[in-house]
Design a protein around this motif. Structure first.
Motif, mmCIF file in Angstrom:
data_model
loop_
_atom_site.group_PDB
_atom_site.id
_atom_site.type_symbol
_atom_site.label_atom_id
_atom_site.label_comp_id
_atom_site.label_asym_id
_atom_site.label_seq_id
_atom_site.Cartn_x
_atom_site.Cartn_y
_atom_site.Cartn_z
ATOM 1 N N ARG A 186 7.206 6.383 4.322
ATOM 2 C CA ARG A 186 5.982 6.214 3.540
ATOM 3 C C ARG A 186 5.207 7.519 3.399
ATOM 4 N N ARG A 187 5.839 8.625 3.750
ATOM 5 C CA ARG A 187 5.128 9.901 3.702
ATOM 6 C C ARG A 187 4.678 10.264 2.289
ATOM 7 N N ASN A 188 5.391 9.771 1.271
ATOM 8 C CA ASN A 188 5.024 10.092 -0.102
ATOM 9 C C ASN A 188 4.216 8.990 -0.784
ATOM 10 N N THR A 189 3.847 7.956 -0.028
ATOM 11 C CA THR A 189 2.976 6.937 -0.600
ATOM 12 C C THR A 189 1.626 7.566 -0.909
ATOM 13 N N ARG A 190 1.180 7.399 -2.131
ATOM 14 C CA ARG A 190 0.008 8.154 -2.575
ATOM 15 C C ARG A 190 -1.243 7.828 -1.771
ATOM 16 N N LYS A 191 -1.464 6.542 -1.458
ATOM 17 C CA LYS A 191 -2.690 6.196 -0.743
ATOM 18 C C LYS A 191 -2.702 6.795 0.656
ATOM 19 N N ILE A 192 -1.532 6.849 1.308
ATOM 20 C CA ILE A 192 -1.466 7.453 2.640
ATOM 21 C C ILE A 192 -1.645 8.959 2.543
ATOM 22 N N ARG A 193 -0.960 9.575 1.604
ATOM 23 C CA ARG A 193 -1.072 11.016 1.447
ATOM 24 C C ARG A 193 -2.508 11.429 1.108
ATOM 25 N N THR A 194 -3.159 10.641 0.251
ATOM 26 C CA THR A 194 -4.538 10.947 -0.122
ATOM 27 C C THR A 194 -5.478 10.809 1.064
ATOM 28 N N PHE A 195 -5.302 9.757 1.866
ATOM 29 C CA PHE A 195 -6.157 9.561 3.028
ATOM 30 C C PHE A 195 -5.951 10.672 4.054
ATOM 31 N N VAL A 196 -4.689 11.007 4.312
ATOM 32 C CA VAL A 196 -4.396 12.057 5.290
ATOM 33 C C VAL A 196 -5.017 13.378 4.862
#
Length: 333
Positions: free
Chosen positions: A276-286
């Motif tokens: 899930r490293r490229n999931t946008r919501k996770i990447r944006t939050f990180v």
């Protein structure tokens, strides 16, 4: 018959969670449908992929061969979908974050409002828990935890090093002889979140070496805030994060024990699944959180000596000196 990604995903999830029922629950699939999906996949590949029966579940030889490729296919599809979602500027759906209470209050609370304002259509849920959640079971999308033990399968990005402190209430220290060295810690009662030992011992994680101390008693809990409260009531010497102890130290409810002893800081990590490293919501939050924390650190440095203690306590650069400086700020009672 065409290969269905939902069947492949179910197979991989069943392997990760150790059972078809657990995988079905995690994916929101009825148990009967899950059985049919797995059977359909096995018919397509021409082999049984999983042993399943009363008290028996595991990969067959063919399942072991198929699993790595299945994971690669799912990751490729997930990455492609994530890249396509980048064309939509609005983040939607939900993002679930698991974080220890003291970290959530001291670290995240001042930044989450800005993230929610920037992404109003994203449903944000924060679960305050001292326990590690199971990302494979989809209990959370992102978790923040101290240390990496048991999390080797996750992507772990270090946020900071958390300084730690030995501290106790004045009422507890008044009942015992003065503590001037590590040897003087023998015979005391300790409060810790460290692993249990067979003997009645306390491990003191010095920066340069570990000290094993014979203790009168050791109370363990996975919640540093609970340990802090027990220590404040005179229950013993607590080994807890400086971030958790700061308020009690400033109020005088706790004071440092051996402030000159430098303790090994513990890493505070933000973790998520590799797929899930490229999931946008996770990447944006990180990205948002790391940028916000960096701004906070720079602001503390610019504010001068009055705020340097807080920054140092958080980074764990020199726990002993940071703790000593804070203790001297407590007014006379």
């Amino acid at each position: 018959m065409d290969l269905l990604m939902s069947d492949v995903r179910l197979f991989v999830k069943a392997v990760e969670m150790g059972g078809l029922t657990q995988a079905a629950d995690a994916l929101g699939v009825p148990k009967a449908s899950a059985s049919r999906q797995l059977k359909r996949l096995e018919v397509l590949v021409g082999h049984a992929l999983l042993h399943r029966g009363a008290g028996r579940f595991g990969l067959t030889g063919e399942g072991r061969i198929f699993l790595p490729t299945a994971k690669e296919v799912l990751e490729a599809v997930d990455q492609a979908l994530a890249q396509l979602s980048d064309t939509n500027e609005t983040l939607t759906g939900r993002l679930r974050i698991s974080v220890p209470g003291y970290v959530g209050r001291e670290l995240l609370c001042s930044h989450l409002a800005g993230f929610m304002a920037a992404h109003p259509q994203l449903k944000l849920t924060v679960n305050i828990s001292a326990d590690r959640v199971d990302l494979f079971r989809e209990d959370a999308d992102v978790m923040i935890r101290a240390g990496r033990e048991g999390c080797e399968e996750f992507v772990a990005r270090r946020i900071k090093k958390l300084g730690r402190v030995l501290c106790a209430a004045p009422s507890y220290l008044d009942r015992h002889p003065a503590i001037n060295s590590v040897d003087d810690l023998a015979g005391h009662s300790f409060l810790t979140s460290g692993p249990e030992r067979q003997a009645m011992e306390m491990v003191i994680p010095g920066r340069h070496q570990e000290y094993i101390v014979k203790a009168a008693g050791v109370f363990r809990a996975n919640d540093p805030e609970l340990l802090q409260r027990i220590a404040s009531s005179g229950g013993g010497i607590a080994l807890i994060p400086l971030l958790c102890a700061e308020g009690a130290i400033r109020s005088g409810a706790l004071v440092s024990v051996l402030p000159s002893l430098e303790l090994m800081p513990k890493e505070l990590n933000l973790m998520y699944l590799p797929a899930r490293r490229n999931t946008r919501k996770i990447r944006t939050f990180v990205d948002f959180i790391f940028e916000a924390l960096e701004r906070s650190i720079q602001a503390q440095k610019q504010e001068g000596p009055a705020s340097e203690g807080g920054a140092e306590m958080f980074s764990g650069a020199n726990p002993g000196k940071a703790e000593l400086r804070m203790a001297t700020q407590v007014p006379d009672q």
